[in-house]
Design a protein around this motif. Structure first.
Motif, PDB file in Angstrom:
ATOM      1  N   GLN A  88       0.835  -1.197   0.000  1.00  0.00           N
ATOM      2  CA  GLN A  88       0.000   0.000   0.000  1.00  0.00           C
ATOM      3  C   GLN A  88       0.877   1.258   0.000  1.00  0.00           C
ATOM      4  O   GLN A  88       1.864   1.333   0.738  1.00  0.00           O
ATOM      5  N   THR A  89       0.512   2.216  -0.833  1.00  0.00           N
ATOM      6  CA  THR A  89       1.178   3.521  -0.799  1.00  0.00           C
ATOM      7  C   THR A  89       0.464   4.389   0.220  1.00  0.00           C
ATOM      8  O   THR A  89      -0.735   4.649   0.091  1.00  0.00           O
ATOM      9  N   ILE A  90       1.184   4.800   1.243  1.00  0.00           N
ATOM     10  CA  ILE A  90       0.568   5.474   2.385  1.00  0.00           C
ATOM     11  C   ILE A  90       1.276   6.792   2.675  1.00  0.00           C
ATOM     12  O   ILE A  90       2.391   7.039   2.211  1.00  0.00           O
ATOM     13  N   ALA A  91       0.616   7.644   3.438  1.00  0.00           N
ATOM     14  CA  ALA A  91       1.165   8.954   3.806  1.00  0.00           C
ATOM     15  C   ALA A  91       1.095   9.136   5.320  1.00  0.00           C
ATOM     16  O   ALA A  91       0.291   9.924   5.830  1.00  0.00           O
ATOM     17  N   PRO A  92       1.941   8.429   6.075  1.00  0.00           N
ATOM     18  CA  PRO A  92       1.892   8.542   7.533  1.00  0.00           C
ATOM     19  C   PRO A  92       2.545   9.814   8.063  1.00  0.00           C
ATOM     20  O   PRO A  92       2.338  10.186   9.205  1.00  0.00           O
ATOM     21  N   PHE A  93       3.364  10.472   7.227  1.00  0.00           N
ATOM     22  CA  PHE A  93       4.154  11.614   7.654  1.00  0.00           C
ATOM     23  C   PHE A  93       5.022  11.248   8.858  1.00  0.00           C
ATOM     24  O   PHE A  93       5.053  11.929   9.881  1.00  0.00           O
ATOM     25  N   SER A  94       5.737  10.139   8.703  1.00  0.00           N
ATOM     26  CA  SER A  94       6.701   9.676   9.707  1.00  0.00           C
ATOM     27  C   SER A  94       7.709   8.766   9.040  1.00  0.00           C
ATOM     28  O   SER A  94       7.380   8.080   8.059  1.00  0.00           O
ATOM     29  N   ASP A  95       8.927   8.746   9.578  1.00  0.00           N
ATOM     30  CA  ASP A  95       9.922   7.767   9.130  1.00  0.00           C
ATOM     31  C   ASP A  95      10.104   6.653  10.154  1.00  0.00           C
ATOM     32  O   ASP A  95      10.901   5.742   9.951  1.00  0.00           O
ATOM     33  N   LEU A  96       9.375   6.745  11.302  1.00  0.00           N
ATOM     34  CA  LEU A  96       9.445   5.767  12.397  1.00  0.00           C
ATOM     35  C   LEU A  96      10.845   5.658  12.996  1.00  0.00           C
ATOM     36  O   LEU A  96      11.150   4.679  13.676  1.00  0.00           O
ATOM     37  N   LEU A  97      11.679   6.653  12.751  1.00  0.00           N
ATOM     38  CA  LEU A  97      13.049   6.630  13.252  1.00  0.00           C
ATOM     39  C   LEU A  97      13.191   7.502  14.496  1.00  0.00           C
ATOM     40  O   LEU A  97      12.362   8.384  14.770  1.00  0.00           O
ATOM     41  N   LEU A  98      14.252   7.243  15.249  1.00  0.00           N
ATOM     42  CA  LEU A  98      14.583   8.049  16.415  1.00  0.00           C
ATOM     43  C   LEU A  98      15.343   9.298  15.974  1.00  0.00           C
ATOM     44  O   LEU A  98      16.252   9.219  15.144  1.00  0.00           O
ATOM     45  N   HIS A  99      14.971  10.432  16.571  1.00  0.00           N
ATOM     46  CA  HIS A  99      15.682  11.679  16.301  1.00  0.00           C
ATOM     47  C   HIS A  99      15.922  12.417  17.616  1.00  0.00           C
ATOM     48  O   HIS A  99      15.074  12.406  18.515  1.00  0.00           O
ATOM     49  N   ASP A 100      17.070  13.067  17.710  1.00  0.00           N
ATOM     50  CA  ASP A 100      17.372  13.934  18.847  1.00  0.00           C
ATOM     51  C   ASP A 100      16.513  15.185  18.715  1.00  0.00           C
ATOM     52  O   ASP A 100      16.668  15.961  17.774  1.00  0.00           O
ATOM     53  N   MET A 101      15.605  15.363  19.669  1.00  0.00           N
ATOM     54  CA  MET A 101      14.668  16.481  19.597  1.00  0.00           C
ATOM     55  C   MET A 101      15.052  17.639  20.507  1.00  0.00           C
ATOM     56  O   MET A 101      14.261  18.555  20.716  1.00  0.00           O
ATOM     57  N   GLY A 102      16.267  17.594  21.057  1.00  0.00           N
ATOM     58  CA  GLY A 102      16.765  18.721  21.832  1.00  0.00           C
ATOM     59  C   GLY A 102      16.465  18.615  23.311  1.00  0.00           C
ATOM     60  O   GLY A 102      15.709  17.754  23.778  1.00  0.00           O
ATOM     61  N   ALA A 103      17.051  19.517  24.069  1.00  0.00           N
ATOM     62  CA  ALA A 103      16.939  19.488  25.533  1.00  0.00           C
ATOM     63  C   ALA A 103      15.524  19.777  26.010  1.00  0.00           C
ATOM     64  O   ALA A 103      15.091  19.261  27.041  1.00  0.00           O
ATOM     65  N   GLY A 104      14.790  20.609  25.276  1.00  0.00           N
ATOM     66  CA  GLY A 104      13.457  20.999  25.721  1.00  0.00           C
ATOM     67  C   GLY A 104      12.490  19.839  25.834  1.00  0.00           C
ATOM     68  O   GLY A 104      11.643  19.811  26.730  1.00  0.00           O
ATOM     69  N   LEU A 105      12.589  18.881  24.928  1.00  0.00           N
ATOM     70  CA  LEU A 105      11.688  17.724  24.943  1.00  0.00           C
ATOM     71  C   LEU A 105      12.304  16.495  25.604  1.00  0.00           C
ATOM     72  O   LEU A 105      11.643  15.466  25.729  1.00  0.00           O
ATOM     73  N   ALA A 106      13.556  16.585  26.018  1.00  0.00           N
ATOM     74  CA  ALA A 106      14.244  15.413  26.571  1.00  0.00           C
ATOM     75  C   ALA A 106      13.603  14.955  27.875  1.00  0.00           C
ATOM     76  O   ALA A 106      13.253  15.770  28.724  1.00  0.00           O
ATOM     77  N   ASP A 107      13.422  13.637  28.009  1.00  0.00           N
ATOM     78  CA  ASP A 107      12.991  13.085  29.294  1.00  0.00           C
ATOM     79  C   ASP A 107      14.161  12.487  30.066  1.00  0.00           C
ATOM     80  O   ASP A 107      14.004  12.075  31.211  1.00  0.00           O
ATOM     81  N   GLN A 108      15.340  12.423  29.413  1.00  0.00           N
ATOM     82  CA  GLN A 108      16.563  11.880  30.015  1.00  0.00           C
ATOM     83  C   GLN A 108      16.376  10.459  30.518  1.00  0.00           C
ATOM     84  O   GLN A 108      17.004  10.041  31.483  1.00  0.00           O
ATOM     85  N   ARG A 109      15.511   9.697  29.842  1.00  0.00           N
ATOM     86  CA  ARG A 109      15.267   8.306  30.213  1.00  0.00           C
ATOM     87  C   ARG A 109      15.500   7.426  28.984  1.00  0.00           C
ATOM     88  O   ARG A 109      14.626   7.305  28.127  1.00  0.00           O
TER      89      ARG A 109
END
Length: 462
Positions: A366-387
Motif C-alpha cells: 500500500q502507498t501510504i502517507a503517515p508523515f513519519s519515518d518511524l526513526l529516532l531523532h534527537d529532539m533537543g533538551a526541551g523535549l528530553a525526558d533523560q530516560r
C-alpha cells in the motif's frame, strides 16, 4: 503543432497533479475511509474483507469494554489489577484517539502514565538492557500504577503542574509554551530511588498501526542516517529492541521511543502494565517484592489474557482505518504544504512510504502517507525526558505519524500534542522542536502570520 504540444503537456501535468492529490488524500492507501466525525478513528480498514468484520468487532469489544476483578463469572474478561492505571484500553485511547494530560492540580491521570527506571550500574544490569530496555525502579517497577483493587495500596498519585515560557516570533507575535513539572504523591511502597528516571506519556492514536507494522525493515534502514553522512543535520536511526516471541533483537517501531517490535507485543505490554493483566508474553503478576498485598491478591488464571483474545485485540489494532484528508485542494492548505517542505519538516515526517508484505494481505503493498519515518531523532533538551529505552537516548523520540492529527479534537474533544500532551495546539508543538529539528523550527519562527496559518491549515488537513 507547438500549441497542441503545450496543451497536451498541460493536460499531462494536470493529470499528474490529480493523481498526486488522490494519493495524498487516500493517506491510508486502500484502508482509507472518508469519515471525519467523532468516530473517524474507530472504523475498520476500507479494503478489509467482509469475512473479517466479525474478528474486528470481537477485538473491538475486548479493547472497548471494562475488565473486572477476578474471580468473576465473566471469565474471559477478568483478572484486572491488582495494580493498574485503567480498566479498559479505550479509556486511554479515547475513541481510538490520543490521550490527554490531567488538568493542573488534578490527581486523575487516566490517559497519561509515568514510566520509571534507574540507570544500569552492574555488568548484569547492563546485560539485562538487551532484553528489558530499561532497569526497573526497585520498589515500583517500570510504570507507576495509580489505581488498585480493594485492600491493595496504590503505588502513588500523578500530578502535573506547569511553568510558562514565552517565544517571540519574527513578526513579534508571542506564544506561551508550558513546561510540565511532574510530581508523584502519596507513595505507598517507600521513596523512589534517588537516581530514578521518569517519563510522562499520553496514549497515542491507534489509526494505521497495521500499515506501519507492514513497512519493511529495509525501508526504515534506507531512510536512516545515524552518522549524518549527507550532512543535512538529520541523523535518524532505528531503535533495536527485544522481540519476546522470536527471542532476538529486532527493529522497534511502536511507542513514543519505538520501544516495541510488534503490535502483539505492544498490546500484551499494555495489558500487563496498564491493566495488570498477564499473558503468555508477560506471565508474571505486575507486583514488586515489597508489594505483599499485590502478590497475595487473587488473579484470573495463568495467564489471565488468553492467546485467543490477545489475537483478536491485535487483529483489531492492525486494522483501524486511516481517515482521508480534508480540504486538500484548498489554496491555503496547498501553500501550507509547500511551506512544510520548505522548512524541511518532510525530511522526518515522510509524506509517502510503501508497505511490504503483511500477514493481512489487504495491508500489503500500500502507498501510504503517515508523515513519519518511524526513526529516532534527537529532539533537543526541551523535549528530553533523560530516560533511555533500549538504544534510544533520553533526548531521542520516534517521529510521530501526523495522519489524522487534524481530527484529534473532533474525535477526543480535546487536542493536546507531543509525548506528554504539553502542547495545547499545533504551533506550540512545532515550537517545542529542537535538536535535529531546530533549523525547521527557526524557519517557522521567521514565517509571517499568514504563512504560519497556512502551515497549520495544512497540518489540520491531514
Amino acid at each position: 503543432m507547438q500549441r497542441f504540444v503545450s496543451l497536451f503537456y498541460k493536460y499531462l501535468l494536470r493529470c499528474s497533479l490529480i493523481l498526486t492529490t488522490s494519493l495524498t488524500v487516500a493517506q491510508g492507501g486502500g484502508t482509507t475511509i472518508k469519515a471525519s466525525n467523532q468516530h473517524a478513528f474507530s472504523q475498520p480498514a476500507a479494503n478489509m474483507p467482509i469475512s473479517q468484520k466479525l474478528d474486528f468487532s470481537v477485538g473491538n469489544s475486548f479493547f472497548r469494554n471494562p475488565w473486572v476483578i477476578a474471580p468473576s463469572t465473566t471469565t474471559a474478561r477478568d483478572g484486572l489489577g491488582p495494580l493498574y492505571n485503567t480498566n479498559a484500553c479505550q479509556n486511554c485511547h479515547l475513541k481510538d484517539g490520543r490521550g490527554h494530560p490531567p488538568e493542573p492540580g488534578s490527581l486523575n491521570a487516566v490517559s497519561l502514565l509515568v514510566r520509571l527506571s534507574v540507570p544500569a550500574k552492574t555488568a548484569k544490569e547492563k546485560t539485562q538492557l538487551v532484553q528489558q530496555g530499561v532497569i526497573p525502579e526497585p520498589n515500583y517497577g517500570t510504570q507507576l500504577q495509580d489505581f488498585t483493587l480493594p485492600g491493595v495500596p496504590a503505588e502513588g498519585q500523578i500530578q502535573l503542574s506547569y511553568t510558562e515560557q514565552t517565544i517571540t516570533l519574527h513578526d513579534n507575535e508571542t506564544v506561551s509554551l508550558r513546561n510540565p513539572i511532574l510530581t508523584i504523591k502519596q507513595l505507598n511502597y517507600g521513596e523512589l530511588a534517588e537516581d530514578v528516571m521518569t517519563s510522562a506519556r499520553i496514549a497515542p492514536a491507534m489509526i494505521g498501526l497495521g500499515l506501519l507494522a507492514a513497512i519493511a525493515d529495509s525501508t526504515l534502514l534506507a531512510h536512516a542516517d545515524p552518522e549524518d553522512n549527507n550532512q543535512d543535520g538529520i541523523s535518524g536511526r532505528v531503535n533495536r529492541v527485544w522481540d519476546i516471541e522470536q527471542a532476538k533483537t529486532v527493529i522497534g517501531r511502536f511507542g513514543w521511543k519505538a520501544g516495541q517490535a510488534t503490535l502483539k507485543q505492544q498490546n500484551a505490554a499494555a495489558f500487563h502494565g496498564d491493566l495488570g493483566i498477564t499473558s503468555s508474553l508477560f506471565p508474571q503478576q505486575n507486583c514488586r517484592a515489597v508489594q505483599t498485598q499485590c502478590l497475595q491478591s487473587s488473579h484470573g488464571g495463568n495467564p489471565e489474557l488468553s492467546d485467543n483474545i490477545l489475537q483478536y485485540v491485535t487483529f483489531y489494532s492492525h486494522n483501524l482505518a486511516v481517515p482521508a484528508r480534508r480540504n486538500a485542494a484548498d489554496p491555503e492548505v496547498i501553500r501550507g504544504e509547500k511551506l512544510f517542505q520548505q522548512a524541511n519538516c518532510h525530511r522526518c515526517h515522510l509524506p509517502q512510504l510503501t508497505t511490504g508484505e503483511s500477514d493481512f494481505h489487504w495491508l500489503s503493498r500500500q502507498t501510504i502517507a503517515p508523515f513519519s519515518d518511524l526513526l529516532l531523532h534527537d529532539m533537543g533538551a526541551g523535549l528530553a525526558d533523560q530516560r533511555p529505552e533500549f538504544i534510544a537516548s533520553g533526548r531521542e523520540w520516534r517521529t510521530a505519524p501526523l495522519w489524522g492529527i487534524g481530527l484529534t479534537e473532533t474525535v477526543v474533544g480535546k487536542a493536546y500534542f507531543l509525548h506528554d500532551g504539553r502542547a495545547r495546539n499545533l504551533l506550540e508543538a512545532i515550537l517545542w522542536h529542537g535538536g535535529e529539528a531546530e533549523s525547521s523550527k527557526q524557519q517557522v519562527i521567521k514565517m509571517s502570520k499568514a504563512e504560519r496559518d497556512n502551515l497549520i491549515q495544512f497540518l489540520l488537513s491531514l
